[in-house]
Scaffold this motif. Structure first.
Motif, short mmCIF file in Angstrom:
data_model
loop_
_atom_site.label_atom_id
_atom_site.label_comp_id
_atom_site.label_asym_id
_atom_site.label_seq_id
_atom_site.Cartn_x
_atom_site.Cartn_y
_atom_site.Cartn_z
N ARG A 379 93.03 21.90 1.27
CA ARG A 379 92.36 23.26 2.13
C ARG A 379 91.04 23.41 1.89
NH1 ARG A 379 96.87 23.26 3.44
NH2 ARG A 379 98.36 24.78 3.54
N ARG A 380 90.41 24.06 2.96
CA ARG A 380 89.17 24.02 2.70
C ARG A 380 88.65 25.17 1.51
NH1 ARG A 380 84.40 24.33 6.20
NH2 ARG A 380 82.71 25.66 5.81
N GLU A 381 87.59 24.24 0.81
CA GLU A 381 87.32 25.14 -0.53
C GLU A 381 86.37 26.39 -0.02
OE1 GLU A 381 85.00 24.14 -4.75
OE2 GLU A 381 85.57 22.52 -3.09
N ARG A 382 86.71 27.31 -0.83
CA ARG A 382 85.99 28.60 -0.55
C ARG A 382 84.55 28.55 -0.80
NH1 ARG A 382 85.19 32.53 -4.37
NH2 ARG A 382 86.16 31.93 -6.58
N LYS A 383 83.84 29.51 -0.49
CA LYS A 383 82.22 29.58 -0.58
C LYS A 383 82.19 30.38 -2.03
CE LYS A 383 78.21 31.96 0.98
NZ LYS A 383 78.09 32.66 -0.37
N LYS A 384 81.42 30.10 -2.68
CA LYS A 384 80.96 30.51 -4.15
C LYS A 384 79.92 31.73 -4.08
CE LYS A 384 83.88 27.61 -5.71
NZ LYS A 384 83.99 26.56 -4.72
N PHE A 385 80.00 32.78 -4.74
CA PHE A 385 79.16 33.79 -5.01
C PHE A 385 77.96 33.34 -5.52
CE2 PHE A 385 77.03 36.90 -7.28
CZ PHE A 385 76.84 38.02 -6.22
#
Length: 399
Positions: A379-385
Motif C-alpha cells: 500500500r501507499r505509505e502514509r504521510k508522517k506528521f
C-alpha cells in the motif's frame, strides 16, 4: 557441648557398666546410653557437637566463566521480558483492550494499525515479539563444577552434531543387520515400501543449527546430507522413517494446499471459471475466463485498449503468455477503483487464479514460483506528521 536428658528409667538391682555409645561426625546428634555401677537408674542423653567447617569445592575457571555468562544472560532476558510485558500493556491500553487477554496476534494487529509500513520485506517492518522468539537459545552447562564434561563427544567441538552423525550410523547398522537376517531367510526388501522423498527436502543449515544449538560449517552440513542420503538409499529405510522425518520438511507448495475450483459449463457449452474479490491497492475486480476462446479480452465493456499505457497491458497479458494460453481463451473483467496500475494488477492476479483450473500441476508450480499466485498487499505509505511526505523531509534552512 550441650546435654539434653531424654528419659529416666528406674532400674532395680542392675549394676552393669555403660552399655554402648554411638556417635556421628560433622556435628550431628549423638545418642549416649549411660548405666553407672551400683546405680538403680539409667540416663539416655543426646550430645550435639559444634558443626565442623564445610570444605569448599574448587570450581574450574571454565565453569566460573560459564556461570558468569549465564547469569548475565538470565538478567538480560529478564529485562527483555519485563519490557515486552510493559509494551504489550501500552498497546492494549491504546487499542482499548484488556491487557490480561491481549495475545501476540492482537499485538501484531495493533502494530500494523498504529505503525503502518509500506516496506515490502516483512522482516523490515516494525514488530514486537516475545524475547524467547527473538533471541536464540543458549546451551546449558556442558561440564560440572570440576570441569569434567557431561557429553562423551565434548572435545569434538560440536558434540550435538557428531552425536547426530553417530545416531545415523547406528540406524544404518540396524538396517544392515536386518538385511543380513532377511537374506539368510531368503527374503528381499519390498521396493514399494522404500522411503520416497518426492516433495520433501532436507532441513536447511540454519534450521539444523537452531536444533543443535551449534554452529556448523558447510563441509559438516554436506556430511550430514550425504549420511542421510545413504540412510534413505537403503532398501529397508522405511524401518527408520520416523528418524528420517525429523530432518525433512515439505517443499513450499502452497498451490497444493489451496483447493482448485472445478470449471462450470455455460449456455454455449464452454467451460468457465470466475474469481471474485481480486484486490490490488484500492482497485477491486471480478475476472471470468472461458475456454475455448479466440483470445478476446473485455475490460469494463472495452478491449485491451482500456489501458492507454503499455505497461498495464503487459501486466494483463503476462499470465496468458507465461502459461501459453494466449489466444486460447476469452477473458471478461469488471474493475473499479484505483488507477491503471492497481486495476491491471488486480486483473492479472484474477487471470492467474482462473488459469489454475485449465493447466497441469507442473505449470501451477511454475506460476507460484514466478509470483503470479501471490497477492500483492503493498500500500501507499502514509504521510508522517512534521514531514513533507511519507519519507521526504522539509527543506532545512539555516537562515
Amino acid at each position: 557441648m550441650a546435654l539434653r536428658v531424654l528419659g529416666l528409667n528406674i532400674l532395680k538391682n542392675n549394676t552393669n557398666l555403660v552399655q554402648g555409645i554411638s556417635r556421628l561426625n560433622n556435628g550431628a546428634l549423638s545418642s549416649v546410653m549411660f548405666q553407672l555401677p551400683n546405680a538403680s537408674y539409667s540416663t539416655e542423653v543426646t550430645v550435639q557437637a559444634a558443626p565442623l567447617a564445610i570444605k569448599k569445592q574448587k570450581v574450574s575457571k571454565a565453569m566460573k566463566a560459564y556461570l558468569e555468562r549465564a547469569q548475565e544472560h538470565d538478567e538480560f532476558m529478564k529485562t527483555q521480558h519485563l519490557e515486552y510485558q510493559i509494551g504489550k500493556r501500552h498497546l492494549a491500553n491504546m487499542m482499548g483492550a484488556d491487557p490480561e487477554t491481549f495475545t501476540q496476534e492482537d499485538v501484531d494487529n495493533a502494530i500494523e494499525y498504529l505503525f503502518p509500513s509500506g516496506i515490502y520485506d516483512k522482516k523490515a517492518r516494525p514488530a514486537m515479539k516475545n524475547p524467547d522468539e527473538v533471541f536464540p537459545a543458549r546451551k546449558a552447562a556442558e561440564f560440572d563444577e570440576t570441569g569434567r564434561p557431561f557429553h562423551s563427544m565434548f572435545y569434538t567441538g560440536n558434540p550435538n552434531f557428531f552425536k547426530l552423525l553417530y545416531d545415523i550410523v547406528e540406524e544404518l547398522n540396524k538396517l544392515y543387520d536386518l538385511e543380513e537376517r532377511m537374506l539368510r531367510r531368503g527374503q528381499k526388501a519390498d521396493p514399494n515400501q522404500k522411503v520416497d522423498l518426492t516433495g520433501f527436502n532436507w532441513v536447511s543449515k540454519d534450521i539444523l543449527e537452531l536444533r543443535l544449538v551449534e554452529k556448523i560449517s558447510d563441509i559438516e552440513y554436506n556430511s550430514f546430507i550425504a549420511s542421510m542420503e545413504r540412510l534413505v538409499s537403503h532398501p529397508y529405510s522405511y524401518k527408520c522413517k520416523a528418524f528420517i522425518d525429523e530432518y525433512t520438511k515439505p517443499l513450499m507448495d502452497h498451490s497444493s494446499s489451496l483447493e482448485i475450483p472445478k470449471p462450470h459449463i455455460d449456455e454455449q457449452g464452454r467451460q468457465y471459471i470466475t474469481t471474485y474479490e481480486c484486490l490490488r491497492k484500492t482497485a477491486r475486480a471480478d475476472v471470468t475466463l472461458r475456454v475455448p476462446g479466440n483470445g478476446k479480452i473485455t475490460i469494463n465493456g472495452k478491449d485491451i485498449t482500456y489501458f492507454e499505457d503499455t505497461q498495464p497491458r503487459e501486466q494483463v497479458l503476462f499470465p496468458l503468455i507465461f502459461t501459453d494460453m494466449l489466444g486460447k481463451c476469452d477473458i471478461e473483467a469488471n474493475v473499479e477503483g484505483g488507477g491503471s496500475s492497481g486495476q491491471a494488477g488486480a486483473i492479472r492476479w484474477g487471470i492467474a487464479m482462473c488459469l489454475r483450473s485449465f493447466v497441469d500441476q507442473e505449470t501451477i508450480e511454475s506460476m507460484r514460483l514466478a509470483g503470479l499466485l501471490t497477492r500483492d498487499y503493498r500500500r501507499r505509505e502514509r504521510k508522517k506528521f512534521g514531514q513533507e511526505g511519507a519519507r521526504r523531509k522539509y527543506t532545512w534552512k539555516k537562515r
